[in-house]
Write a protein that holds these residues in place. Structure first.
Motif, PDB file in Angstrom:
ATOM      1  N   GLU A  52       7.751 -19.431 -10.254  1.00  0.00           N
ATOM      2  CA  GLU A  52       6.450 -19.805  -9.688  1.00  0.00           C
ATOM      3  C   GLU A  52       6.208 -19.085  -8.363  1.00  0.00           C
ATOM      4  OE1 GLU A  52       3.797 -23.747  -8.529  1.00  0.00           O
ATOM      5  OE2 GLU A  52       5.807 -24.029  -9.347  1.00  0.00           O
ATOM      6  N   LEU A  53       7.262 -18.964  -7.546  1.00  0.00           N
ATOM      7  CA  LEU A  53       7.127 -18.218  -6.283  1.00  0.00           C
ATOM      8  C   LEU A  53       6.694 -16.780  -6.550  1.00  0.00           C
ATOM      9  CD1 LEU A  53      10.148 -19.326  -4.053  1.00  0.00           C
ATOM     10  CD2 LEU A  53       7.720 -19.778  -3.666  1.00  0.00           C
ATOM     11  N   LEU A  54       7.332 -16.142  -7.534  1.00  0.00           N
ATOM     12  CA  LEU A  54       6.995 -14.756  -7.867  1.00  0.00           C
ATOM     13  C   LEU A  54       5.600 -14.651  -8.466  1.00  0.00           C
ATOM     14  CD1 LEU A  54      10.393 -13.585  -9.362  1.00  0.00           C
ATOM     15  CD2 LEU A  54       9.398 -12.910  -7.177  1.00  0.00           C
ATOM     16  N   ASP A  55       5.236 -15.612  -9.302  1.00  0.00           N
ATOM     17  CA  ASP A  55       3.928 -15.597  -9.950  1.00  0.00           C
ATOM     18  C   ASP A  55       2.795 -15.734  -8.939  1.00  0.00           C
ATOM     19  OD1 ASP A  55       2.288 -15.537 -12.307  1.00  0.00           O
ATOM     20  OD2 ASP A  55       1.962 -17.701 -12.025  1.00  0.00           O
ATOM     21  N   LYS A  56       3.005 -16.534  -7.891  1.00  0.00           N
ATOM     22  CA  LYS A  56       1.967 -16.785  -6.897  1.00  0.00           C
ATOM     23  C   LYS A  56       2.081 -15.885  -5.655  1.00  0.00           C
ATOM     24  CE  LYS A  56       1.033 -21.597  -8.012  1.00  0.00           C
ATOM     25  NZ  LYS A  56       0.927 -22.959  -7.448  1.00  0.00           N
ATOM     26  N   ALA A  57       3.066 -15.001  -5.631  1.00  0.00           N
ATOM     27  CA  ALA A  57       3.283 -14.149  -4.455  1.00  0.00           C
ATOM     28  C   ALA A  57       2.077 -13.241  -4.197  1.00  0.00           C
ATOM     29  CB  ALA A  57       4.535 -13.304  -4.642  1.00  0.00           C
ATOM     30  N   GLY A  69       3.561 -12.580   0.853  1.00  0.00           N
ATOM     31  CA  GLY A  69       3.212 -13.979   1.047  1.00  0.00           C
ATOM     32  C   GLY A  69       3.795 -14.828  -0.061  1.00  0.00           C
ATOM     33  N   PHE A  70       4.481 -15.903   0.337  1.00  0.00           N
ATOM     34  CA  PHE A  70       5.088 -16.825  -0.626  1.00  0.00           C
ATOM     35  C   PHE A  70       4.579 -18.237  -0.377  1.00  0.00           C
ATOM     36  CE2 PHE A  70       8.490 -13.580   0.021  1.00  0.00           C
ATOM     37  CZ  PHE A  70       8.458 -13.023  -1.244  1.00  0.00           C
ATOM     38  N   VAL A  71       4.415 -18.997  -1.454  1.00  0.00           N
ATOM     39  CA  VAL A  71       4.008 -20.391  -1.340  1.00  0.00           C
ATOM     40  C   VAL A  71       5.037 -21.146  -0.511  1.00  0.00           C
ATOM     41  CG1 VAL A  71       3.654 -22.521  -2.633  1.00  0.00           C
ATOM     42  CG2 VAL A  71       2.745 -20.398  -3.516  1.00  0.00           C
ATOM     43  N   GLY A  78      -4.832 -27.188  -2.107  1.00  0.00           N
ATOM     44  CA  GLY A  78      -4.448 -25.795  -2.300  1.00  0.00           C
ATOM     45  C   GLY A  78      -3.067 -25.501  -1.753  1.00  0.00           C
ATOM     46  N   ASP A  79      -2.584 -24.306  -2.032  1.00  0.00           N
ATOM     47  CA  ASP A  79      -1.255 -23.880  -1.606  1.00  0.00           C
ATOM     48  C   ASP A  79      -1.290 -23.343  -0.179  1.00  0.00           C
ATOM     49  OD1 ASP A  79      -0.366 -24.453  -4.181  1.00  0.00           O
ATOM     50  OD2 ASP A  79      -0.615 -22.392  -4.866  1.00  0.00           O
ATOM     51  N   SER A  80      -0.219 -23.632   0.563  1.00  0.00           N
ATOM     52  CA  SER A  80      -0.045 -22.976   1.857  1.00  0.00           C
ATOM     53  C   SER A  80       1.005 -21.883   1.683  1.00  0.00           C
ATOM     54  CB  SER A  80       0.372 -23.975   2.945  1.00  0.00           C
ATOM     55  OG  SER A  80       1.694 -24.394   2.752  1.00  0.00           O
ATOM     56  N   TYR A  81       0.857 -20.811   2.454  1.00  0.00           N
ATOM     57  CA  TYR A  81       1.720 -19.633   2.326  1.00  0.00           C
ATOM     58  C   TYR A  81       2.355 -19.278   3.661  1.00  0.00           C
ATOM     59  CZ  TYR A  81       0.110 -18.172  -2.324  1.00  0.00           C
ATOM     60  OH  TYR A  81      -0.144 -18.090  -3.672  1.00  0.00           O
ATOM     61  N   ARG A  82       3.518 -18.643   3.565  1.00  0.00           N
ATOM     62  CA  ARG A  82       4.124 -17.953   4.704  1.00  0.00           C
ATOM     63  C   ARG A  82       4.155 -16.469   4.364  1.00  0.00           C
ATOM     64  NH1 ARG A  82       9.045 -21.699   6.962  1.00  0.00           N
ATOM     65  NH2 ARG A  82       7.719 -22.941   8.308  1.00  0.00           N
ATOM     66  N   GLN A 113       1.977 -20.870   8.756  1.00  0.00           N
ATOM     67  CA  GLN A 113       1.438 -21.143   7.429  1.00  0.00           C
ATOM     68  C   GLN A 113      -0.075 -20.950   7.393  1.00  0.00           C
ATOM     69  OE1 GLN A 113       2.780 -24.730   5.491  1.00  0.00           O
ATOM     70  NE2 GLN A 113       4.654 -24.750   6.689  1.00  0.00           N
ATOM     71  N   LEU A 114      -0.544 -20.369   6.298  1.00  0.00           N
ATOM     72  CA  LEU A 114      -1.975 -20.234   6.042  1.00  0.00           C
ATOM     73  C   LEU A 114      -2.306 -20.987   4.761  1.00  0.00           C
ATOM     74  CD1 LEU A 114      -2.898 -16.496   6.728  1.00  0.00           C
ATOM     75  CD2 LEU A 114      -3.236 -18.481   8.201  1.00  0.00           C
ATOM     76  N   GLN A 115      -3.382 -21.753   4.808  1.00  0.00           N
ATOM     77  CA  GLN A 115      -3.833 -22.522   3.645  1.00  0.00           C
ATOM     78  C   GLN A 115      -4.767 -21.664   2.796  1.00  0.00           C
ATOM     79  OE1 GLN A 115      -2.737 -25.673   3.415  1.00  0.00           O
ATOM     80  NE2 GLN A 115      -3.859 -26.361   1.636  1.00  0.00           N
ATOM     81  N   LYS A 116      -4.516 -21.604   1.501  1.00  0.00           N
ATOM     82  CA  LYS A 116      -5.360 -20.892   0.536  1.00  0.00           C
ATOM     83  C   LYS A 116      -5.749 -19.480   1.007  1.00  0.00           C
ATOM     84  CE  LYS A 116      -8.634 -23.273  -1.396  1.00  0.00           C
ATOM     85  NZ  LYS A 116      -9.799 -24.138  -1.601  1.00  0.00           N
ATOM     86  N   PRO A 117      -4.782 -18.617   1.319  1.00  0.00           N
ATOM     87  CA  PRO A 117      -5.128 -17.283   1.808  1.00  0.00           C
ATOM     88  C   PRO A 117      -5.724 -16.394   0.714  1.00  0.00           C
ATOM     89  CG  PRO A 117      -2.782 -17.437   1.452  1.00  0.00           C
ATOM     90  CD  PRO A 117      -3.340 -18.807   1.193  1.00  0.00           C
ATOM     91  N   VAL A 118      -6.703 -15.585   1.113  1.00  0.00           N
ATOM     92  CA  VAL A 118      -7.341 -14.617   0.217  1.00  0.00           C
ATOM     93  C   VAL A 118      -7.414 -13.295   0.975  1.00  0.00           C
ATOM     94  CG1 VAL A 118      -9.428 -14.023  -1.057  1.00  0.00           C
ATOM     95  CG2 VAL A 118      -8.700 -16.403  -0.929  1.00  0.00           C
ATOM     96  N   TRP A 119      -6.973 -12.203   0.349  1.00  0.00           N
ATOM     97  CA  TRP A 119      -6.948 -10.874   0.970  1.00  0.00           C
ATOM     98  C   TRP A 119      -8.136 -10.054   0.512  1.00  0.00           C
ATOM     99  CZ3 TRP A 119      -5.470  -8.136   4.824  1.00  0.00           C
ATOM    100  CH2 TRP A 119      -5.374  -6.752   4.749  1.00  0.00           C
ATOM    101  N   ASP A 120      -8.853  -9.455   1.471  1.00  0.00           N
ATOM    102  CA  ASP A 120      -9.949  -8.526   1.204  1.00  0.00           C
ATOM    103  C   ASP A 120      -9.435  -7.126   1.524  1.00  0.00           C
ATOM    104  OD1 ASP A 120     -12.168  -6.868   1.236  1.00  0.00           O
ATOM    105  OD2 ASP A 120     -13.341  -8.110   2.600  1.00  0.00           O
TER     106      ASP A 120
END
Length: 195
Positions: A52-57, A69-71, A78-82, A113-120
């Motif tokens: 799951e960590l790899l799938d959501k990385a 970034g990992f959950v 939503g997921d928080s990431y480091r 930690q960032l909540q629900k990060p999205v990269w542009d």
């Protein structure tokens, strides 16, 4: 007699699958990063396996710098990431990133930690959203970070959705204070009100 032949074949197949998984992991995400992330304090990873960590990385390639970034935890909001920064493909020297954040009641602070990060990728912006009034509400505070000179800096903080403070249409910008910037008065210091 058939059972005697199945066991060695099954063991051989299992061995090949494990090696194949390790090679796939090494080619995209260094195993040392994943292991290091599992050992950091402050993440709730008991219910999250490596698949799951790899799938959501999230992998952000910025040339010399690569960000992974990992959950860190999961929840209804939503997921928080480091995020870990790797320079020149040297994962053993990866550094955990921290981000400036603004709480509308408590002020500025830093968080890993960032909540629900999205990269542009076009603008090199990383956006994070935090619910402000529970999971069912669309009221959320967003933070927008830009990549420049080897690190992230904060570009904008705002409220969107049905927040009480947001009476207008669209996003309400909290930082930077737009009127001060337009007048050239944004010195980075708060002034006490007169009276």
């Amino acid at each position: 007699m058939v059972k005697r032949h199945i066991a060695p074949l099954l063991a051989l197949f299992t061995g090949l699958t494990s090696v194949g998984s390790a090679q796939a992991l090494d080619s995209t995400i260094p195993a040392t990063l994943l292991d290091g992330h599992r050992q950091t304090m402050g993440c709730w990873l008991a219910d999250i396996d490596n698949d799951e960590l790899l799938d959501k990385a999230l992998i952000i390639d910025l040339g010399v710098h690569k960000l992974y970034g990992f959950v860190c935890s999961t929840g209804l909001s939503g997921d928080s990431y480091r995020f870990y920064q790797v320079e020149d493909e040297r994962p053993k020297w990866a550094k955990l990133l921290s981000f400036p954040k603004l709480d509308t009641k408590l002020g500025w602070f830093a968080s890993t930690q960032l909540q629900k990060p999205v990269w542009d990728p076009k603008n090199k912006y990383l956006r994070s959203e935090v619910p402000k009034q529970g999971e069912a509400s669309s009221c959320r505070q967003f933070s927008l970070y830009g990549w420049k000179k080897g690190h992230f800096h904060i570009i904008q903080v705002g409220l969107s959705g049905d927040c009480e403070d947001n009476t207008g249409e669209g996003d309400m910008i909290i930082f930077p204070f737009v009127e001060e910037v337009e007048k050239g008065q944004a010195a980075g210091k708060a002034t006490a009100p007169e009276g």
